[in-house]
Design a protein around this motif. Sequence first.
Motif, PDB file in Angstrom:
ATOM      1  N   HIS A 198     157.651  34.007   9.379  1.00 14.94           N
ATOM      2  CA  HIS A 198     156.906  33.079   8.527  1.00 14.94           C
ATOM      3  C   HIS A 198     157.542  32.957   7.146  1.00 14.94           C
ATOM      4  CE1 HIS A 198     153.166  32.277   5.953  1.00 14.94           C
ATOM      5  NE2 HIS A 198     153.327  31.185   6.687  1.00 14.94           N
ATOM      6  N   ARG A 199     158.031  31.786   6.822  1.00 13.21           N
ATOM      7  CA  ARG A 199     158.787  31.534   5.578  1.00 13.21           C
ATOM      8  C   ARG A 199     160.009  32.463   5.516  1.00 13.21           C
ATOM      9  NH1 ARG A 199     153.597  31.429   1.319  1.00 13.21           N
ATOM     10  NH2 ARG A 199     152.121  30.562   2.823  1.00 13.21           N
ATOM     11  N   GLU A 222     159.888  30.085  10.564  1.00  9.97           N
ATOM     12  CA  GLU A 222     159.046  28.968  10.129  1.00  9.97           C
ATOM     13  C   GLU A 222     159.375  28.742   8.662  1.00  9.97           C
ATOM     14  OE1 GLU A 222     155.202  27.416   8.167  1.00  9.97           O
ATOM     15  OE2 GLU A 222     156.506  29.095   7.683  1.00  9.97           O
ATOM     16  N   ASP A 240     158.646  25.694   5.206  1.00 11.26           N
ATOM     17  CA  ASP A 240     157.890  24.529   4.727  1.00 11.26           C
ATOM     18  C   ASP A 240     158.854  23.530   4.094  1.00 11.26           C
ATOM     19  OD1 ASP A 240     155.204  25.829   5.168  1.00 11.26           O
ATOM     20  OD2 ASP A 240     156.110  27.254   3.763  1.00 11.26           O
ATOM     21  N   HIS A 300     157.031  25.996  -0.405  1.00 12.62           N
ATOM     22  CA  HIS A 300     155.650  25.993   0.071  1.00 12.62           C
ATOM     23  C   HIS A 300     154.666  25.270  -0.841  1.00 12.62           C
ATOM     24  CE1 HIS A 300     151.562  27.585   0.720  1.00 12.62           C
ATOM     25  NE2 HIS A 300     151.918  27.615   1.997  1.00 12.62           N
ATOM     26  N   ASN A 310     160.814  26.400  13.187  1.00 12.59           N
ATOM     27  CA  ASN A 310     159.574  25.632  13.135  1.00 12.59           C
ATOM     28  C   ASN A 310     159.512  25.059  11.724  1.00 12.59           C
ATOM     29  OD1 ASN A 310     156.060  26.639  12.903  1.00 12.59           O
ATOM     30  ND2 ASN A 310     156.935  24.597  13.103  1.00 12.59           N
ATOM     31  N   GLU A 362     157.702  23.153   9.135  1.00 14.63           N
ATOM     32  CA  GLU A 362     156.378  22.652   8.774  1.00 14.63           C
ATOM     33  C   GLU A 362     156.540  21.573   7.702  1.00 14.63           C
ATOM     34  OE1 GLU A 362     153.364  25.365   7.202  1.00 14.63           O
ATOM     35  OE2 GLU A 362     152.208  23.603   6.575  1.00 14.63           O
ATOM     36  N   LYS A 405     155.260  19.701   4.909  1.00 17.52           N
ATOM     37  CA  LYS A 405     154.180  20.047   3.974  1.00 17.52           C
ATOM     38  C   LYS A 405     154.244  19.077   2.797  1.00 17.52           C
ATOM     39  CE  LYS A 405     152.070  24.481   2.995  1.00 17.52           C
ATOM     40  NZ  LYS A 405     151.304  24.573   4.232  1.00 17.52           N
ATOM     41  N   PHE A 462     149.902  20.135   8.979  1.00 17.19           N
ATOM     42  CA  PHE A 462     148.468  19.913   8.853  1.00 17.19           C
ATOM     43  C   PHE A 462     148.194  18.428   8.637  1.00 17.19           C
ATOM     44  CE2 PHE A 462     148.704  24.322   7.084  1.00 17.19           C
ATOM     45  CZ  PHE A 462     147.717  24.931   7.851  1.00 17.19           C
ATOM     46  N   LEU A 501     148.980  21.557  13.290  1.00 24.12           N
ATOM     47  CA  LEU A 501     148.537  22.751  12.564  1.00 24.12           C
ATOM     48  C   LEU A 501     147.061  22.611  12.220  1.00 24.12           C
ATOM     49  CD1 LEU A 501     151.347  23.635  10.008  1.00 24.12           C
ATOM     50  CD2 LEU A 501     149.884  25.317  11.113  1.00 24.12           C
ATOM     51  N   TRP A 508     149.184  31.955  13.351  1.00 30.91           N
ATOM     52  CA  TRP A 508     149.674  32.405  12.045  1.00 30.91           C
ATOM     53  C   TRP A 508     148.522  33.015  11.289  1.00 30.91           C
ATOM     54  CZ3 TRP A 508     147.077  29.609   8.266  1.00 30.91           C
ATOM     55  CH2 TRP A 508     146.495  28.403   8.689  1.00 30.91           C
ATOM     56  N   ILE A 530     153.470  33.885  14.481  1.00 35.56           N
ATOM     57  CA  ILE A 530     154.167  33.614  13.225  1.00 35.56           C
ATOM     58  C   ILE A 530     153.756  34.710  12.244  1.00 35.56           C
ATOM     59  CG2 ILE A 530     154.466  31.932  11.364  1.00 35.56           C
ATOM     60  CD1 ILE A 530     153.750  29.722  13.407  1.00 35.56           C
TER      61      ILE A 530
HETATM   62  O1  G3P Z   1     153.011  27.118   9.884  1.00 37.52           O
HETATM   63  C1  G3P Z   1     152.113  28.172   9.790  1.00 37.52           C
HETATM   64  C2  G3P Z   1     151.731  28.479   8.371  1.00 37.52           C
HETATM   65  O2  G3P Z   1     152.884  28.488   7.586  1.00 37.52           O
HETATM   66  C3  G3P Z   1     150.756  27.498   7.815  1.00 37.52           C
HETATM   67  O3  G3P Z   1     150.275  27.831   6.548  1.00 37.52           O
HETATM   68  O4  G3P Z   1     150.221  27.812   4.101  1.00 37.52           O
HETATM   69  O5  G3P Z   1     151.628  29.482   5.274  1.00 37.52           O
HETATM   70  O6  G3P Z   1     152.282  27.090   5.231  1.00 37.52           O
HETATM   71  P1  G3P Z   1     151.151  28.064   5.239  1.00 37.52           P
END
Ligand code: G3P
Length: 246
Positions: free
Chosen positions: A14-15, A41, A43, A56, A114, A116, A118, A149, A169, A214, A234
């Motif tokens: 994640h990130r 993953e 953003d 992010h 992945n 995202e 954003k 999202f 998401l 996640w 994640i």
């Molecule tokens: O993609 C999963 C997760 O990253 C979604 O929330 O705020 O961490 O980007 P956030």
Amino acid sequence: MSDLPVALPRVIAHRGASAAAPENTRAAFRRAHEDGATWIECDVKLTADGRCVVFHDDTLDRTTDGAGPVADAPLSVVGALDAGGWFATEFRGEPVPTLEETLDLLADLGMGANLEIKPCPGRERETAEATVAAVRAFGSAVPVLLSSFAEDSLAAARDAAPELPRGLLVEAVPDDWRARAERLGCVALHVDAAPLTADQVAAMRAAGYKVLVWTVNDAAEARRLSGWGVDAIITDVPRKIADALG
Ligand code: G3P
Ligand code: MG
């Protein structure tokens, strides 16, 4: 519902490996690789001049030495900021990567992503269109699963690049999740693990969707979710979660 054209790993960083290195930087992606992860993953949002950067927040303040909205700063400013010093002095000077720089690194490391989408508010379609253009220009060296999202972003991605797989998401799984996913041509749901139930996972999988959760940093929670049949976890701590899953 079409099949996911890429093979998902069980664990996605994640990130990047964001418990060990500053989130959404190449240092975090390299650390994820060192920790055994095969996907990250991250953003994606736009600078003032419409360039995709991996970042992010809507503002620069928390994770860089800059300030103010990302949407107001051109790449010449965002790319010169320190996105590592806030995390630890050893990462001082680590830059905010562009999406292209990130894909280059992932290709070198043999990793998937992945992405995202954003968007800053009001830039939903534009951010998706720029993201898919960058992915398409890059080619096929990095397996990609898009997610967002922002349903307007997913619709724009579907319209611009229907061949790129998409995931919806959500936080709490909405009652109409299936209608939303179908409308957007999604192949996956990316769900907040905290309120999720085993029945919801079973329903999504029975309908043919991949289920990604996640953000899971606890070993026992990862094992429980894996037992429910989730396809990918994640996490900020990819080695710990991979070890927990055995
Ligand atoms: O993609 C999963 C997760 O990253 C979604 O929330 O705020 O961490 O980007 P956030
Ligand atoms: Mg994210």
